[in-house]
Design an enzyme around this catalytic site. Structure first.
Site, PDB file in Angstrom:
ATOM      1  N   SER A 184       0.725  -1.154  -0.086  1.00 42.96           N
ATOM      2  CA  SER A 184       0.014  -0.005  -0.010  1.00 42.96           C
ATOM      3  C   SER A 184       0.815   1.245  -0.196  1.00 42.96           C
ATOM      4  O   SER A 184       0.390   2.291  -0.380  1.00 42.96           O
ATOM      5  CB  SER A 184      -1.031  -0.023   1.218  1.00 42.96           C
ATOM      6  N   HIS A 212      -5.299  -3.495  -2.944  1.00 38.92           N
ATOM      7  CA  HIS A 212      -4.998  -2.611  -3.922  1.00 38.92           C
ATOM      8  C   HIS A 212      -4.728  -3.190  -5.148  1.00 38.92           C
ATOM      9  O   HIS A 212      -4.226  -2.422  -6.223  1.00 38.92           O
ATOM     10  CB  HIS A 212      -3.739  -1.943  -3.528  1.00 38.92           C
ATOM     11  N   LYS A 234     -11.747   0.072  -2.295  1.00 35.52           N
ATOM     12  CA  LYS A 234     -10.838   0.884  -3.031  1.00 35.52           C
ATOM     13  C   LYS A 234     -11.431   0.918  -4.436  1.00 35.52           C
ATOM     14  O   LYS A 234     -11.893   1.833  -5.002  1.00 35.52           O
ATOM     15  CB  LYS A 234      -9.422   0.400  -2.812  1.00 35.52           C
TER      16      LYS A 234
HETATM   17  C1  LIG Z   1      -3.190  -3.769   2.160  1.00 33.65           C
HETATM   18  C2  LIG Z   1      -4.349  -3.590   2.949  1.00 33.65           C
HETATM   19  N1  LIG Z   1      -5.365  -4.222   3.502  1.00 33.65           N
HETATM   20  C3  LIG Z   1      -6.430  -4.079   4.178  1.00 33.65           C
HETATM   21  C4  LIG Z   1      -6.726  -2.718   4.469  1.00 33.65           C
HETATM   22  C5  LIG Z   1      -7.760  -2.423   5.322  1.00 33.65           C
HETATM   23  O1  LIG Z   1      -8.797  -2.241   4.358  1.00 33.65           O
HETATM   24  P1  LIG Z   1     -10.101  -1.092   4.844  1.00 33.65           P
HETATM   25  O2  LIG Z   1      -9.798   0.084   4.476  1.00 33.65           O
HETATM   26  O3  LIG Z   1     -11.293  -1.981   3.954  1.00 33.65           O
HETATM   27  O4  LIG Z   1     -10.387  -1.485   6.227  1.00 33.65           O
HETATM   28  C6  LIG Z   1      -5.950  -1.553   3.642  1.00 33.65           C
HETATM   29  C7  LIG Z   1      -6.578  -0.318   3.722  1.00 33.65           C
HETATM   30  O5  LIG Z   1      -5.722   0.787   3.379  1.00 33.65           O
HETATM   31  C8  LIG Z   1      -4.858  -2.267   3.079  1.00 33.65           C
HETATM   32  O6  LIG Z   1      -4.048  -1.100   2.374  1.00 33.65           O
END
Ligand SMILES: Cc1ncc(COP(=O)(O)O)c(C=O)c1O
Length: 381
Positions: A184, A212, A234
């Site tokens: 991310s 992502h 996203k």
């Molecule tokens: C790699 C990754 N996993 C999980 C999440 C968490 O997802 P959520 O925003 O739906 O809680 C994010 C959020 O930015 C993320 O970047």
């Protein structure tokens, strides 16, 4: 009783002194390309709304239709008041899209990762986790109390070494390899096929968090994963998340994933809107436009000699090093009407503060030109 003994104000002062304080910026409007704050308009290059669907009128119409049909909220956990028709239709649509047997919805990606890892792993489990995995995976590992093995970022060799070492000690405990697909804060991608090969060679299961990459042209192959996790927040422009895999996995999670069992289910209206968003994505036009925007930016950035981290995804970070440098770059861009958020430790490692530049299919070339001009002026200062 008060919070005095927690020393909150001293701890906040320390963060301020370190240029590490975080603050919530009030905004009047935001889309994947625009933010209005204090009456001023900015071009937005920080949103994870990769396809611009958060402001898409077709998705919004389905959302409203969903509210009219199912109400504003779900009322309780799906185990208590039932899984709505919208929930089951979305789970079926996601399973079909990914080619998996079954899917279970969660309230967010953070909850999905906490739920699935703490359900699968306990103190008798070994979990092998990439050093740059998302905070939700790091916290899930702590919650599970699993034996943690953190391997160097994307290093198949380092991971193999750790797996071989465990084997040489005669360990026969359950093993789980877990990795983000697209990282991310760096935008680079894990070698999922390589992880699959190692998982097979070392009797391990593989879990991939594709937050992502899901529904984008570079989505991970779900057939490589025993557990596939992604969010609806996203590429689909909504909120919520899901875990995908075998029927057994999903039935196990319905019985053991505490963040699904003891948490209010996703609003059915969101599920209804997500079905529409997924249909739009399947037309592929938005994904192709996103790729074209990434290419357009990268080609010019190379020509201008901008210092970008190696990434071919929508996340194109520019490394600046110190917190002060990244904060002053963010402010200089803001002064030019560009919203590009600086990312500092602890989100990233010490000395690797950066601007996290993010593209959407909704950006126009002229908007990207404005960004490039802003980034060039930083370089010249
Ligand atoms: C790699 C990754 N996993 C999980 C999440 C968490 O997802 P959520 O925003 O739906 O809680 C994010 C959020 O930015 C993320 O970047």
């Amino acid at each position: 009783m008060s919070l005095t003994s927690f020393g909150l104000s001293a701890r906040l002062s320390k963060l301020r002194a370190q240029s590490r304080i975080r603050a919530l910026s009030p905004i009047e409007f935001s889309s994947s390309t625009q933010i209005r704050a204090s009456g001023k308009d900015y071009l937005n290059f920080s949103s994870n709304d990769y396809l611009g669907l958060a402001a898409d009128s077709r998705v919004a119409k389905s959302y409203i239709e969903g509210v009219n049909r199912f109400g504003s909220g779900s009322g309780a956990s799906a185990l208590v008041t039932g899984r709505s028709q919208a929930h089951s239709e979305l789970e079926a649509a996601l399973a079909d899209h990914l080619g998996v047997e079954a899917v279970l919805l969660f309230g967010s990606g953070f909850l999905a990762n906490l739920g699935v890892i703490s359900a699968l792993a306990d103190a008798q489990t070994q979990v092998y986790s990439d050093a740059l995995n998302h905070a939700s995976i790091i916290d899930a590992l702590k919650l599970s109390r699993a034996e943690r093995h953190i391997y160097a970022h994307k290093s198949i060799d380092a991971l193999e070494h750790q797996l071989l070492e465990s084997k040489s000690k005669g360990n026969t405990v359950p093993r789980l390899i877990v990795s983000d697909h697209v990282f991310s804060m760096d935008g680079d991608k894990a070698n999922v096929a390589g992880l699959r090969r190692l998982a097979d060679a070392h009797d391990s299961a593989l879990m991939i968090d594709d937050a992502h990459g899901f529904a984008l042209p570079y989505e991970a192959k779900s057939s490589d994963c025993d557990v596939y996790v992604a969010t609806l927040g996203k590429s689909l422009g909504l909120s919520g998340a899901f875990v995908a895999g075998s029927n057994d996995l999903i039935e196990f999670l319905v019985n053991h994933a505490r963040t699904a069992i003891y948490s209010t289910a996703l609003a059915p209206a969101i599920a209804h809107a997500a079905i529409r968003a997924l249909k739009i994505i399947k037309e592929r036009e938005l994904g192709q436009k996103l790729l074209a925007n990434i290419d357009y930016f990268k080609n010019q950035a190379i020509e201008y000699g901008l210092d970008l981290l190696p990434s071919d995804t929508a996340i194109q970070p520019m490394l600046l090093g110190s917190d002060e440098a990244s904060l002053s770059a963010m402010q200089a861009l803001k002064d030019k009407g560009l919203w590009v958020t600086a990312i500092r430790p602890p989100t990233v490692a010490e000395g690797t503060s950066r601007l996290r530049i993010v593209f959407s299919a909704a950006h126009s070339e002229s908007q990207i030109d404005c960004l490039l001009a802003g980034l060039r002026s930083l370089k010249n200062n």
